[in-house]
Design a protein around this motif. Structure first.
Motif, PDB file in Angstrom:
ATOM      1  N   GLN A 140       3.670  16.195   4.552  1.00  0.00           N
ATOM      2  CA  GLN A 140       2.554  15.671   3.756  1.00  0.00           C
ATOM      3  C   GLN A 140       2.734  14.182   3.488  1.00  0.00           C
ATOM      4  O   GLN A 140       1.762  13.419   3.481  1.00  0.00           O
ATOM      5  CB  GLN A 140       2.438  16.439   2.438  1.00  0.00           C
ATOM      6  N   VAL A 141       3.973  13.752   3.281  1.00  0.00           N
ATOM      7  CA  VAL A 141       4.237  12.328   3.039  1.00  0.00           C
ATOM      8  C   VAL A 141       3.895  11.511   4.282  1.00  0.00           C
ATOM      9  O   VAL A 141       3.303  10.433   4.191  1.00  0.00           O
ATOM     10  CB  VAL A 141       5.710  12.124   2.636  1.00  0.00           C
ATOM     11  N   VAL A 142       4.255  12.027   5.452  1.00  0.00           N
ATOM     12  CA  VAL A 142       3.934  11.335   6.698  1.00  0.00           C
ATOM     13  C   VAL A 142       2.419  11.247   6.874  1.00  0.00           C
ATOM     14  O   VAL A 142       1.887  10.201   7.264  1.00  0.00           O
ATOM     15  CB  VAL A 142       4.578  12.042   7.900  1.00  0.00           C
ATOM     16  N   ALA A 143       1.715  12.332   6.584  1.00  0.00           N
ATOM     17  CA  ALA A 143       0.257  12.330   6.695  1.00  0.00           C
ATOM     18  C   ALA A 143      -0.369  11.303   5.754  1.00  0.00           C
ATOM     19  O   ALA A 143      -1.300  10.576   6.137  1.00  0.00           O
ATOM     20  CB  ALA A 143      -0.282  13.727   6.403  1.00  0.00           C
ATOM     21  N   GLU A 144       0.122  11.227   4.535  1.00  0.00           N
ATOM     22  CA  GLU A 144      -0.409  10.246   3.582  1.00  0.00           C
ATOM     23  C   GLU A 144      -0.137   8.823   4.044  1.00  0.00           C
ATOM     24  O   GLU A 144      -0.983   7.929   3.892  1.00  0.00           O
ATOM     25  CB  GLU A 144       0.207  10.495   2.210  1.00  0.00           C
ATOM     26  N   ALA A 145       1.038   8.597   4.640  1.00  0.00           N
ATOM     27  CA  ALA A 145       1.354   7.265   5.147  1.00  0.00           C
ATOM     28  C   ALA A 145       0.411   6.880   6.282  1.00  0.00           C
ATOM     29  O   ALA A 145      -0.071   5.740   6.350  1.00  0.00           O
ATOM     30  CB  ALA A 145       2.802   7.226   5.618  1.00  0.00           C
TER      31      ALA A 145
ATOM     32  N   ALA B 299       0.806  -1.223   0.000  1.00  0.00           N
ATOM     33  CA  ALA B 299       0.000   0.000   0.000  1.00  0.00           C
ATOM     34  C   ALA B 299       0.838   1.272   0.000  1.00  0.00           C
ATOM     35  O   ALA B 299       0.377   2.313  -0.483  1.00  0.00           O
ATOM     36  CB  ALA B 299      -0.929   0.007   1.217  1.00  0.00           C
ATOM     37  N   LEU B 300       2.052   1.218   0.523  1.00  0.00           N
ATOM     38  CA  LEU B 300       2.862   2.421   0.703  1.00  0.00           C
ATOM     39  C   LEU B 300       3.783   2.664  -0.484  1.00  0.00           C
ATOM     40  O   LEU B 300       4.375   1.736  -1.040  1.00  0.00           O
ATOM     41  CB  LEU B 300       3.710   2.294   1.978  1.00  0.00           C
ATOM     42  N   ARG B 301       3.905   3.934  -0.849  1.00  0.00           N
ATOM     43  CA  ARG B 301       4.924   4.332  -1.824  1.00  0.00           C
ATOM     44  C   ARG B 301       6.291   4.329  -1.139  1.00  0.00           C
ATOM     45  O   ARG B 301       6.363   4.365   0.097  1.00  0.00           O
ATOM     46  CB  ARG B 301       4.610   5.703  -2.398  1.00  0.00           C
ATOM     47  N   PRO B 302       7.381   4.325  -1.902  1.00  0.00           N
ATOM     48  CA  PRO B 302       8.716   4.294  -1.269  1.00  0.00           C
ATOM     49  C   PRO B 302       8.954   5.426  -0.276  1.00  0.00           C
ATOM     50  O   PRO B 302       9.519   5.211   0.798  1.00  0.00           O
ATOM     51  CB  PRO B 302       9.670   4.385  -2.470  1.00  0.00           C
ATOM     52  N   SER B 303       8.534   6.637  -0.612  1.00  0.00           N
ATOM     53  CA  SER B 303       8.738   7.760   0.304  1.00  0.00           C
ATOM     54  C   SER B 303       7.906   7.590   1.574  1.00  0.00           C
ATOM     55  O   SER B 303       8.351   7.940   2.681  1.00  0.00           O
ATOM     56  CB  SER B 303       8.373   9.077  -0.388  1.00  0.00           C
TER      57      SER B 303
ATOM     58  N   SER C  36       9.604  13.382  14.113  1.00  0.00           N
ATOM     59  CA  SER C  36      10.873  12.777  13.698  1.00  0.00           C
ATOM     60  C   SER C  36      10.802  12.288  12.265  1.00  0.00           C
ATOM     61  O   SER C  36      11.751  12.463  11.493  1.00  0.00           O
ATOM     62  CB  SER C  36      11.230  11.620  14.643  1.00  0.00           C
ATOM     63  N   ALA C  37       9.680  11.672  11.898  1.00  0.00           N
ATOM     64  CA  ALA C  37       9.524  11.206  10.524  1.00  0.00           C
ATOM     65  C   ALA C  37       9.436  12.368   9.543  1.00  0.00           C
ATOM     66  O   ALA C  37       9.956  12.303   8.431  1.00  0.00           O
ATOM     67  CB  ALA C  37       8.277  10.326  10.414  1.00  0.00           C
ATOM     68  N   ALA C  38       8.777  13.472   9.974  1.00  0.00           N
ATOM     69  CA  ALA C  38       8.631  14.633   9.090  1.00  0.00           C
ATOM     70  C   ALA C  38       9.962  15.326   8.838  1.00  0.00           C
ATOM     71  O   ALA C  38      10.119  16.018   7.823  1.00  0.00           O
ATOM     72  CB  ALA C  38       7.631  15.621   9.691  1.00  0.00           C
ATOM     73  N   ARG C  39      10.927  15.165   9.753  1.00  0.00           N
ATOM     74  CA  ARG C  39      12.257  15.739   9.509  1.00  0.00           C
ATOM     75  C   ARG C  39      13.020  14.950   8.457  1.00  0.00           C
ATOM     76  O   ARG C  39      13.938  15.477   7.826  1.00  0.00           O
ATOM     77  CB  ARG C  39      13.054  15.784  10.812  1.00  0.00           C
TER      78      ARG C  39
END
Length: 309
Positions: A235-240, A168-172, A227-230
């Motif tokens: 936005q990528v963290v939110a999508e994950a 389900a997850l993209r690489p980023s 920590s993940a957002a750094r």
């Protein structure tokens, strides 16, 4: 006098601080600082309760004498403690309450520790049986269709991600999820939640412990999100988080706590607290930690200074 001050202080912190801190908007902007304040308040109340029970059993002047005998750097070594052995009602109450609270705390701590160990052993067994280690990502991949990601603390632990989550997850987004879970391991968040769960279960009538445990569950997720957002974009963290939280909802892992708030927080990107605000709240943390100690040790230090003249 000191006993009354300690009791009033414990009551105010136990009942008043949860209402103030739970509704404080700044906690989401500075989750690490909010975690520190919750923990400082709990440590403060526990220490005050222990000191108050001790004062019922041991006179305040004896605490100063004990400190003198422990330090003895002034060369005053021919002193003996003068503590009355007469069992008064306050002293008896202090012993009974203190022993009962200690036994209750030890019983609950043992139960929580055993349950936590069994859960970790079961999860490690499932990972060894159904999973495999991915050397490039340094994670364990669990052969399961549900979308989930979680971490197992300890030497043989690590980050675990299911096959369903990988698909389900993209690489980023996968990088963000891994960073999130590693932040939990690095911050020893499992120890924080275990300790506060023990207090909440042992003393359920104390608002600070129950509310604090629930708030800390949310705040450690916000801390790991930061920590993940750094490492990745917010936005990528939110999508994950949204991908992992999509039905069927996971029982374990990154996307099972305060999903809506976390996603909105990541997308809106509120400005961090100003330096004066951080300093002011840091001082509150210091006061929570030091005030009970100061209240009880100032008379002891005065006693020490008197005898060392």
């Amino acid at each position: 006098m000191i006993f009354g001050v300690l009791v009033v202080y414990a009551a105010v912190v136990s009942c008043g601080l949860p209402c103030f801190l739970r509704d404080a908007s700044w906690s989401s902007r500075a989750p690490r600082l909010a975690v520190a304040m919750w923990l400082a308040a709990m440590i403060s109340v526990v220490s005050v309760a222990a000191l108050a029970a001790m004062l019922l059993f041991l006179p305040l002047h004896a605490i100063g004498d004990i400190l003198v005998l422990l330090v003895q750097w002034c060369g005053w070594g021919d002193h003996s403690l003068t503590v009355s052995t007469r069992w008064t009602i306050p002293r008896t109450a202090g012993v009974v309450v203190g022993v009962a609270a200690a036994l209750r705390l030890l019983h609950v701590a043992a139960a929580v520790a055993v349950a936590g160990r069994r859960s970790r052993v079961r999860h490690r067994h499932d990972v060894r049986l159904l999973g495999r280690f991915h050397p490039a990502l340094s994670i364990y991949i669990l052969d399961h269709a549900d979308r989930s990601a979680f971490c197992l603390p300890g030497r043989s632990g690590g980050v675990v991600i299911t096959e369903g989550a990988l698909r389900a997850l993209r690489p980023s987004e996968l990088d963000a999820v891994i960073a999130h879970e590693r932040a939990h391991l690095a911050g020893r968040h499992h120890l924080i939640l275990t300790a506060t769960a023990v207090l909440a279960r042992a003393f359920p009538l104390v608002p600070l412990f129950g509310t604090g445990h629930e708030e800390l569950r949310r705040l450690v997720e916000l801390t790991a999100d930061d920590s993940a957002a750094r490492r990745s974009a917010p936005q990528v963290v939110a999508e994950a988080v949204l991908r992992l939280a999509a039905p069927p909802a996971p029982v374990l892992g990154m996307a099972n706590t305060a999903v809506r708030q976390r996603v909105l927080r990541l997308l809106t990107a509120d400005p961090p607290l100003s330096r004066p605000a951080v300093v002011g709240r840091g001082l509150i943390v210091a006061v929570l930690l030091l005030l009970p100690l100061v209240v009880t040790t100032v008379p002891a230090l005065s006693d020490l200074g008197y005898h060392c003249v």
